[in-house]
Design an enzyme around this catalytic site. Sequence first.
Site, PDB file in Angstrom:
ATOM      1  CG  HIS A  88      -2.032  -1.117   1.139  1.00 19.65           C
ATOM      2  ND1 HIS A  88      -3.465  -0.749   1.976  1.00 19.65           N
ATOM      3  CD2 HIS A  88      -1.697  -1.903   0.040  1.00 19.65           C
ATOM      4  CE1 HIS A  88      -4.443  -1.934   1.174  1.00 19.65           C
ATOM      5  NE2 HIS A  88      -3.751  -1.902   0.503  1.00 19.65           N
ATOM      6  CE1 TYR A 216      -4.934   3.935   9.003  1.00 15.68           C
ATOM      7  CE2 TYR A 216      -5.550   3.415  11.657  1.00 15.68           C
ATOM      8  CZ  TYR A 216      -4.797   3.095   9.757  1.00 15.68           C
ATOM      9  OH  TYR A 216      -4.192   2.119  10.434  1.00 15.68           O
ATOM     10  N   PRO A 308      -4.530   0.133  18.990  1.00 15.36           N
ATOM     11  CG  PRO A 308      -5.635  -1.427  17.741  1.00 15.36           C
ATOM     12  CD  PRO A 308      -5.136  -0.309  19.103  1.00 15.36           C
ATOM     13  CE  LYS A 312       4.528   3.021  13.578  1.00 14.05           C
ATOM     14  NZ  LYS A 312       3.669   2.324  11.851  1.00 14.05           N
ATOM     15  CE1 TYR A 400      -1.007   3.858   9.962  1.00  9.93           C
ATOM     16  CE2 TYR A 400       0.188   2.960   7.527  1.00  9.93           C
ATOM     17  CZ  TYR A 400      -1.480   2.724   8.576  1.00  9.93           C
ATOM     18  OH  TYR A 400      -1.808   1.768   8.020  1.00  9.93           O
TER      19      TYR A 400
HETATM   20  P1  RFL Z   1       2.196 -11.744  20.996  1.00 12.55           P
HETATM   21  O1  RFL Z   1       0.811 -12.456  19.998  1.00 12.55           O
HETATM   22  O2  RFL Z   1       0.345 -12.095  22.560  1.00 12.55           O
HETATM   23  O3  RFL Z   1       2.794 -13.208  21.649  1.00 12.55           O
HETATM   24  C1  RFL Z   1       2.478 -13.623  22.944  1.00 12.55           C
HETATM   25  C2  RFL Z   1       3.114 -14.935  23.377  1.00 12.55           C
HETATM   26  O4  RFL Z   1       3.392 -16.052  24.005  1.00 12.55           O
HETATM   27  C3  RFL Z   1       2.219 -17.221  24.067  1.00 12.55           C
HETATM   28  N1  RFL Z   1       2.150 -17.008  26.578  1.00 12.55           N
HETATM   29  C4  RFL Z   1       2.959 -17.661  26.888  1.00 12.55           C
HETATM   30  N2  RFL Z   1       3.814 -18.683  26.518  1.00 12.55           N
HETATM   31  C5  RFL Z   1       4.106 -19.517  27.495  1.00 12.55           C
HETATM   32  N3  RFL Z   1       3.828 -19.875  28.656  1.00 12.55           N
HETATM   33  C6  RFL Z   1       3.634 -17.938  29.033  1.00 12.55           C
HETATM   34  N4  RFL Z   1       3.422 -18.000  30.301  1.00 12.55           N
HETATM   35  C7  RFL Z   1       2.616 -17.185  27.948  1.00 12.55           C
HETATM   36  N5  RFL Z   1       2.005 -16.888  28.559  1.00 12.55           N
HETATM   37  C8  RFL Z   1       1.536 -16.184  27.015  1.00 12.55           C
HETATM   38  C9  RFL Z   1       1.058 -16.545  24.536  1.00 12.55           C
HETATM   39  O5  RFL Z   1       0.196 -17.802  24.288  1.00 12.55           O
HETATM   40  C10 RFL Z   1       0.894 -15.830  22.746  1.00 12.55           C
HETATM   41  O6  RFL Z   1       0.703 -16.996  22.104  1.00 12.55           O
HETATM   42  O7  RFL Z   1       2.996 -10.545  21.394  1.00 12.55           O
HETATM   43  P2  RFL Z   1       4.096 -10.751  20.363  1.00 12.55           P
HETATM   44  O8  RFL Z   1       4.524 -11.841  20.061  1.00 12.55           O
HETATM   45  O9  RFL Z   1       4.882  -9.737  21.145  1.00 12.55           O
HETATM   46  O10 RFL Z   1       3.441  -9.859  19.237  1.00 12.55           O
HETATM   47  C11 RFL Z   1       2.764  -8.503  19.260  1.00 12.55           C
HETATM   48  C12 RFL Z   1       1.616  -8.259  18.643  1.00 12.55           C
HETATM   49  O11 RFL Z   1       0.236  -9.685  18.700  1.00 12.55           O
HETATM   50  C13 RFL Z   1       0.714  -6.915  18.222  1.00 12.55           C
HETATM   51  O12 RFL Z   1       1.608  -5.770  19.260  1.00 12.55           O
HETATM   52  C14 RFL Z   1      -0.446  -6.545  18.026  1.00 12.55           C
HETATM   53  O13 RFL Z   1      -0.530  -7.604  17.316  1.00 12.55           O
HETATM   54  C15 RFL Z   1      -0.852  -5.756  18.054  1.00 12.55           C
HETATM   55  N6  RFL Z   1      -1.838  -5.459  17.335  1.00 12.55           N
HETATM   56  C16 RFL Z   1      -1.481  -4.686  15.455  1.00 12.55           C
HETATM   57  N7  RFL Z   1      -0.485  -4.653  15.238  1.00 12.55           N
HETATM   58  C17 RFL Z   1       0.662  -3.858  14.260  1.00 12.55           C
HETATM   59  O14 RFL Z   1       1.948  -3.869  13.911  1.00 12.55           O
HETATM   60  N8  RFL Z   1      -0.188  -3.913  13.189  1.00 12.55           N
HETATM   61  C18 RFL Z   1      -1.561  -3.892  13.088  1.00 12.55           C
HETATM   62  O15 RFL Z   1      -2.143  -3.952  12.337  1.00 12.55           O
HETATM   63  C19 RFL Z   1      -1.735  -4.459  14.553  1.00 12.55           C
HETATM   64  N9  RFL Z   1      -3.718  -4.522  14.814  1.00 12.55           N
HETATM   65  C20 RFL Z   1      -3.299  -5.428  17.116  1.00 12.55           C
HETATM   66  C21 RFL Z   1      -3.879  -4.513  15.876  1.00 12.55           C
HETATM   67  C22 RFL Z   1      -3.570  -5.725  18.344  1.00 12.55           C
HETATM   68  C23 RFL Z   1      -5.371  -6.159  18.265  1.00 12.55           C
HETATM   69  N10 RFL Z   1      -5.397  -6.289  19.206  1.00 12.55           N
HETATM   70  C24 RFL Z   1      -6.287  -8.309  18.984  1.00 12.55           C
HETATM   71  C25 RFL Z   1      -4.965  -6.465  20.772  1.00 12.55           C
HETATM   72  C26 RFL Z   1      -4.766  -5.326  15.516  1.00 12.55           C
HETATM   73  C27 RFL Z   1      -5.879  -5.421  16.951  1.00 12.55           C
HETATM   74  C28 RFL Z   1      -7.480  -5.541  17.228  1.00 12.55           C
HETATM   75  C1  PHB Z   2      -6.205  -3.931  11.017  1.00  9.62           C
HETATM   76  O1  PHB Z   2      -6.010  -4.714   9.491  1.00  9.62           O
HETATM   77  O2  PHB Z   2      -6.369  -4.905  11.953  1.00  9.62           O
HETATM   78  C2  PHB Z   2      -5.862  -3.156  11.172  1.00  9.62           C
HETATM   79  C3  PHB Z   2      -4.961  -1.969  10.575  1.00  9.62           C
HETATM   80  C4  PHB Z   2      -4.889  -0.636  11.064  1.00  9.62           C
HETATM   81  C5  PHB Z   2      -4.386  -0.294  12.055  1.00  9.62           C
HETATM   82  C6  PHB Z   2      -5.227  -1.610  13.215  1.00  9.62           C
HETATM   83  C7  PHB Z   2      -5.819  -2.966  12.549  1.00  9.62           C
HETATM   84  O3  PHB Z   2      -3.400   0.937  12.668  1.00  9.62           O
END
Ligand code: RFL
Ligand code: PHB
Length: 405
Positions: A88, A216, A308, A312, A400
């Site tokens: 994108h 957005y 989110p 980031k 971004y």
């Molecule tokens: P994770 O993905 O939470 O993985 C952690 C892992 O550790 C396991 N765990 C354990 N394992 C062993 N023993 C224990 N006691 C444990 N406790 C936990 C868990 O089961 C899991 O598998 O952390 P990590 O690797 O640091 O990754 C971080 C990302 O997942 C997170 O920052 C992103 O998903 C945030 N996020 C977004 N980030 C972006 O860069 N771009 C995006 O577009 C974006 N959109 C989002 C998001 C997060 C969202 N939610 C649900 C909070 C959109 C949403 C809606």
């Molecule tokens: C997503 O596609 O889940 C998404 C995209 C952009 C954001 C957050 C989440 O800023």
Amino acid sequence: MLWQLAGKKNELAGGSVRTQVAIIGSGPAGLLLGQLLHGAGIDAVILERQSRDYVLSRIRAGVLEDGTVRLLDAVGAGARLHAEGLPHDGFELLFGGRRHRIDLQRLTGRRVTIYGQTEMTRDLMDLRASEGAATVFEAKDVALHDFDGSKPSVTFTKDGVAQRLDCEFIAGCDGYHGISRASVPGSAMQIFERGYPFGWLGILADVPPVSHELIYAGEERGFALCSMRSQSRSRYYVQCAADEDIANWPDERFWDELRLRLDPATAEALVTGPSIEKSIAPLRSFVAEPMRFGRLFLAGDAAHIVPPTGAKGLNLAASDVHYLSQALIDYFGERSSAGIDAYSAKALARVWKAERFSWWLTSLMHHFPQDSAFGRRIQRAELDYLAGSDHAMAALAENYVGLPY
Ligand code: RFL
Ligand code: PHB
């Protein structure tokens, strides 16, 4: 053999295995760190509390910075991302009934890639399995020991049997609710946090995206985001109350509310369909400092959370493990502690810039229930300024696409 690890045997009768780095968590941070270390010939075992299928069923991030893409390429996990991911060159801000394009390519010469976190996780898991690197899924009761000394270890149970992993370092990549940060005495850590009085209600549906770029929207009824996973799968979010009950949101209500937050042409073009996933995510800013405690390092959501809005979270997990892998490679290669000593400060410098950006974009685009009419006018003035100033747009675009590392 008490637990099955390709290429690894229980060396002691009591079920103990030795590795250089014990990685807790197989989310993006743990998996990417595992591959970066594996590529440098450093042995690591990943302990994951959940099953592989459970980890792969979590719908989360969708936007990858080019730095994240470069790291995935470097470990050999970029093939499907390049074939199926959507590059994108821009995105749109919708306010005052009009869409305003932020031209990332023109403003920064860079772009982002739309590729689901689930797919990236699957690619890294498949690569890890194909290389015979060790992951223990469903590792229960993980406990960290002696990371403030010279001989740390991790204990856990697998299939009801107690096990021990002896290691030189522990990487806590186990997310916000993990055990790693919780194992550090509160007095050794400083916590910085901010809550927001709303959450995001997200829906995934097999319908074509309403627009070929992300939108957005910051209209009066509250924030909305039109995103996607592919040309045929869409991801939409609407701002909701922090304590919203998802049972009150049948698909029809979600689509109706989303339409009300879009301009008429976009609302008209929206294709709706049954949801295949629906969830509510709270919004929070959180940083734990420092990110190193003796021989324990924190990376990704274990150390920090961003709302989110700036996309980031996953990208910060990637930059953390880039710094951490470099530090560990220096340590094992040259027995130099300079990298591991600098890790926390280096990672935190980038984390705080992403915290600032995510907080700022969240503040700009959401409806704050307690805001006065003055606050809303200020928001609108800032959006108008942004849409009319190349300098302001360039600052948004630069953050971004991701600050360099
Ligand atoms: P994770 O993905 O939470 O993985 C952690 C892992 O550790 C396991 N765990 C354990 N394992 C062993 N023993 C224990 N006691 C444990 N406790 C936990 C868990 O089961 C899991 O598998 O952390 P990590 O690797 O640091 O990754 C971080 C990302 O997942 C997170 O920052 C992103 O998903 C945030 N996020 C977004 N980030 C972006 O860069 N771009 C995006 O577009 C974006 N959109 C989002 C998001 C997060 C969202 N939610 C649900 C909070 C959109 C949403 C809606
Ligand atoms: C997503 O596609 O889940 C998404 C995209 C952009 C954001 C957050 C989440 O800023």
